[in-house]
Design a protein around this motif. Structure first.
Motif, PDB file in Angstrom:
ATOM      1  N   LEU A  77       0.821  -1.209   0.000  1.00 21.75           N
ATOM      2  CA  LEU A  77       0.000   0.000   0.000  1.00 21.75           C
ATOM      3  C   LEU A  77       0.854   1.258   0.000  1.00 21.75           C
ATOM      4  CD1 LEU A  77      -3.080   0.216  -0.055  1.00 21.75           C
ATOM      5  CD2 LEU A  77      -3.011   0.752   2.388  1.00 21.75           C
ATOM      6  N   HIS A  94      -3.232   3.310  -7.512  1.00 19.99           N
ATOM      7  CA  HIS A  94      -4.361   2.831  -6.711  1.00 19.99           C
ATOM      8  C   HIS A  94      -4.160   1.334  -6.449  1.00 19.99           C
ATOM      9  CE1 HIS A  94      -6.539   6.583  -7.289  1.00 19.99           C
ATOM     10  NE2 HIS A  94      -6.199   6.523  -8.562  1.00 19.99           N
ATOM     11  N   PRO A  95      -4.669   0.840  -5.334  1.00 19.20           N
ATOM     12  CA  PRO A  95      -4.479  -0.584  -4.993  1.00 19.20           C
ATOM     13  C   PRO A  95      -5.380  -1.504  -5.815  1.00 19.20           C
ATOM     14  CG  PRO A  95      -5.773   0.495  -3.291  1.00 19.20           C
ATOM     15  CD  PRO A  95      -5.367   1.572  -4.253  1.00 19.20           C
ATOM     16  N   ALA A 136      -3.317   6.209  -0.978  1.00 18.83           N
ATOM     17  CA  ALA A 136      -3.598   5.938  -2.390  1.00 18.83           C
ATOM     18  C   ALA A 136      -4.854   6.677  -2.843  1.00 18.83           C
ATOM     19  CB  ALA A 136      -3.755   4.433  -2.603  1.00 18.83           C
ATOM     20  N   GLU A 137      -5.802   6.841  -1.928  1.00 22.06           N
ATOM     21  CA  GLU A 137      -7.054   7.500  -2.272  1.00 22.06           C
ATOM     22  C   GLU A 137      -6.889   9.013  -2.113  1.00 22.06           C
ATOM     23  OE1 GLU A 137      -7.711   3.435  -0.620  1.00 22.06           O
ATOM     24  OE2 GLU A 137      -6.749   5.241   0.149  1.00 22.06           O
ATOM     25  N   VAL A 186       2.218   1.803  -3.563  1.00 24.42           N
ATOM     26  CA  VAL A 186       1.172   2.309  -4.447  1.00 24.42           C
ATOM     27  C   VAL A 186       0.937   3.797  -4.201  1.00 24.42           C
ATOM     28  CG1 VAL A 186      -1.311   2.209  -4.916  1.00 24.42           C
ATOM     29  CG2 VAL A 186       0.006   0.099  -4.785  1.00 24.42           C
ATOM     30  N   ALA A 187       0.904   4.187  -2.930  1.00 28.48           N
ATOM     31  CA  ALA A 187       0.675   5.600  -2.591  1.00 28.48           C
ATOM     32  C   ALA A 187       1.832   6.472  -3.070  1.00 28.48           C
ATOM     33  CB  ALA A 187       0.480   5.745  -1.085  1.00 28.48           C
TER      34      ALA A 187
END
Length: 386
Positions: free
Chosen positions: A29, A38-39, A206-207, A32-33
């Motif tokens: 995670l 995004h995961p 990530a969001e 990805v961030a």
């Protein structure tokens, strides 16, 4: 006893989700961030295994469970270091609202995709000048023949860039000065007049968070979810699951941090014994564990009440669970970082970023102070100061 002792099915669900979480973990995670992605792989795997839609009706491809099961999924992913924030928004809030209040057409159009992860939906309620006071929502909806026209702004809306649509909370224009009568509208991502701007956050996730502008967004009558006069009922059908899932997010994060600290305290040796043998280290970690367990019990109570259809009882319990989980998470993360000392601030151990992340559960989706206001007025019957 069912509210205290988990069933074998729920224990099996926990174990299965934990195994999936271990496959990805915190490093996945964080990478990805950092890369601005995004995961997607984890989201796809969770969807394939039926975890994303575990709360949605079976007839639309869901698992037929409730928020109880969905909160287990998010908590266990969080405990493995890889929580999926969009689970709070897409299946828990939007999926629940559409399942309870949507038309047959809306259910057929959205629920199968939300259940299998192929479609996602964001949720837009917070406004720049309203904050936690949803009675000050100024995003308005007015009729124009068979259509609706939406105008307004939203802020701190998660995942709009990847969502196929956003469930926007507005109010009918004639209710602007009266009692809040929220209306919920499905706004497609590419709707003319619907624009977004990313908010630069210190939080590494990530969001992404967005500010939204709705400039005379024209929607068909079929975009309205539920009854325009249903008011708070259908709004809180989404907000109570949001609070429960935020509690799950916080408890999972707290468990992850605590497990890291416990492992470290068992092996880190400065004098004769590992540091975990000293009560100054051991007792605060034990207290953090107790607080997380207590928050988990209240979360389970809230989820069971909600799934049983007790919206009023669930509202009180969901707020309490979110408050307790947020406080427990912050304390668990703080104590875990402190246990590792300087190592707790290194990227290698991956705890320092949780100092910021843990505060989210205290602030969003409603601040702890507003929860205490709710408990003061609704539960204790104390007078309002506002």
């Amino acid at each position: 006893m069912s509210s205290v002792i988990e069933s074998q099915e729920h224990k099996a669900l926990r174990a299965a989700v934990a195994a999936l979480g271990q496959k990805y973990g915190r490093d996945y995670l964080a990478r990805v961030a950092r890369e601005g992605g995004h995961p997607d792989e984890l989201w796809a795997d969770a969807a394939t295994l039926g975890y994303l839609g575990v709360n949605l009706p079976e007839e639309y491809g869901g698992g037929g469970g409730g928020i109880t099961e969905l909160s287990i999924v998010l908590e266990e992913l969080g405990a493995a270091g890889c929580p999926l924030l969009m689970m709070v928004v897409s299946p828990a809030i939007c999926g629940t609202v559409i399942a309870r209040f949507g038309t047959g057409e809306q259910k057929r159009a959205w629920l199968p995709g939300l259940a299998d992860g192929s479609r996602t939906m964001a949720f837009g309620i917070t406004e720049p000048d309203a904050g936690s006071n949803s009675h000050r929502i100024t995003t308005t909806a007015r009729r124009d023949g068979d259509e609706w026209i939406l105008s307004g702004r939203k802020v701190f809306i998660s995942g709009v860039d990847i969502a196929d649509a956003t469930l926007i909370v507005g109010r009918t224009e004639d209710a602007r000065s009266g009692r809040l009568k929220p209306c919920l509208f499905i706004v497609p991502r590419d709707a003319p007049g619907f624009s977004r701007t990313v908010i630069d956050m210190e939080l590494q996730a990530a969001e992404k968070q967005f500010e939204l502008v709705l400039d005379e967004v024209r929607l068909p009558s079929s975009a309205l979810v539920g009854d325009e006069d249903a008011g708070l009922l259908q709004l809180f059908a989404g907000l109570n699951p949001e609070r429960i899932m935020t509690a799950a997010f916080a408890i999972g994060m707290g468990r992850y941090a605590l497990a890291k600290a416990v492992d470290y305290a068992k092996t880190r040796q400065v004098w004769k014994d590992p540091i975990g043998a000293h009560q100054a280290i051991a007792h605060p970690l034990a207290a953090a564990h107790v607080e997380l367990e207590l928050a988990g019990l209240m979360m389970r109570k809230a989820a069971l009440l909600y799934d049983a259809g007790d919206d009023m009882g669930a509202g009180e319990a969901a707020n309490m669970a979110k408050y307790a989980a947020g406080e427990a998470c912050v304390r668990a993360v703080d104590q875990s970082v402190h246990t590792l000392g300087g190592n707790g601030l290194t990227r290698e151990y991956g705890l320092a970023s949780l100092i910021t992340a843990s505060r989210v559960a205290r602030i969003a989706p409603v601040s702890r102070e507003m929860i205490l206001n709710f408990i003061s007025h609704q539960t204790l019957g104390l007078p309002k100061s506002y």
